[in-house]
Design a protein around this motif. Sequence first.
Motif, PDB file in Angstrom:
ATOM      1  N   ALA A   4      66.128  65.594   4.742  1.00 51.51           N
ATOM      2  CA  ALA A   4      64.968  64.597   4.135  1.00 51.51           C
ATOM      3  C   ALA A   4      63.921  64.229   5.618  1.00 51.51           C
TER       4      ALA A   4
ATOM      5  N   GLY B  51      61.897  67.367   5.682  1.00 53.60           N
ATOM      6  CA  GLY B  51      60.808  67.413   5.039  1.00 53.60           C
ATOM      7  C   GLY B  51      59.567  66.689   5.138  1.00 53.60           C
ATOM      8  N   VAL B  52      59.782  65.600   5.938  1.00 51.27           N
ATOM      9  CA  VAL B  52      58.658  64.749   6.752  1.00 51.27           C
ATOM     10  C   VAL B  52      57.494  65.682   7.454  1.00 51.27           C
TER      11      VAL B  52
ATOM     12  N   ASP C   8      60.566  64.049  -3.120  1.00 48.22           N
ATOM     13  CA  ASP C   8      60.942  65.241  -2.547  1.00 48.22           C
ATOM     14  C   ASP C   8      62.240  64.519  -1.619  1.00 48.22           C
ATOM     15  N   LYS C   9      62.235  63.635  -1.127  1.00 45.48           N
ATOM     16  CA  LYS C   9      63.218  63.026  -0.045  1.00 45.48           C
ATOM     17  C   LYS C   9      64.386  62.413  -0.691  1.00 45.48           C
TER      18      LYS C   9
END
Length: 176
Positions: free
Chosen positions: A145, A148-149, A75-76
């Motif tokens: 990103a 996203g974490v 995803d990152k």
Amino acid sequence: MKKNLSSAQRPARFWPVLGFATLAGMRSLSAPAFLSHYLVRQPVAGLAGSPLRFLRKPATATALKVLAASEMVADKLPNMPDRIAPPVLLGRLLTGALVGAAWYKSRHGCALTGGLLGGVVAVGATFISYALRTGISARSGVPVALVGVGEDALVLAGGAALLSGPRPVPGQWRPL
């Protein structure tokens, strides 16, 4: 005379599906991974004889966990398509429908009802989480990103909360 669901039984189906399907909208494979993990440890009779019983298998749970972790890493990556791109959105719809159907069926409910609910909620959660992630990034200047974490942490915390949720009625226990 048809037996009506008690008010205690309805929420035991509805609210967990909302939770699992929301996870599917955020990270498509996390929802089935968490549900499969739960079903391996808390087996229920509702899935006996069902095509969805594969979610009760330890190998399925392990494979889904590996795939979910891989999805969090992938995803990152900058070349990953947005979650609202049609093929990605379809995957989230399908995993939301899967967890909804399996949860309802595990509680002796209608898999179709659970699947429809799970699919709709997963699509809604996909658009909401996308808007939040990109909006937070744009307003704060934090890379998408990295946001996203934070989303991963929310998915893991939400999954852990769902795993500690409703337990099957003792009469529904069934060994693997």
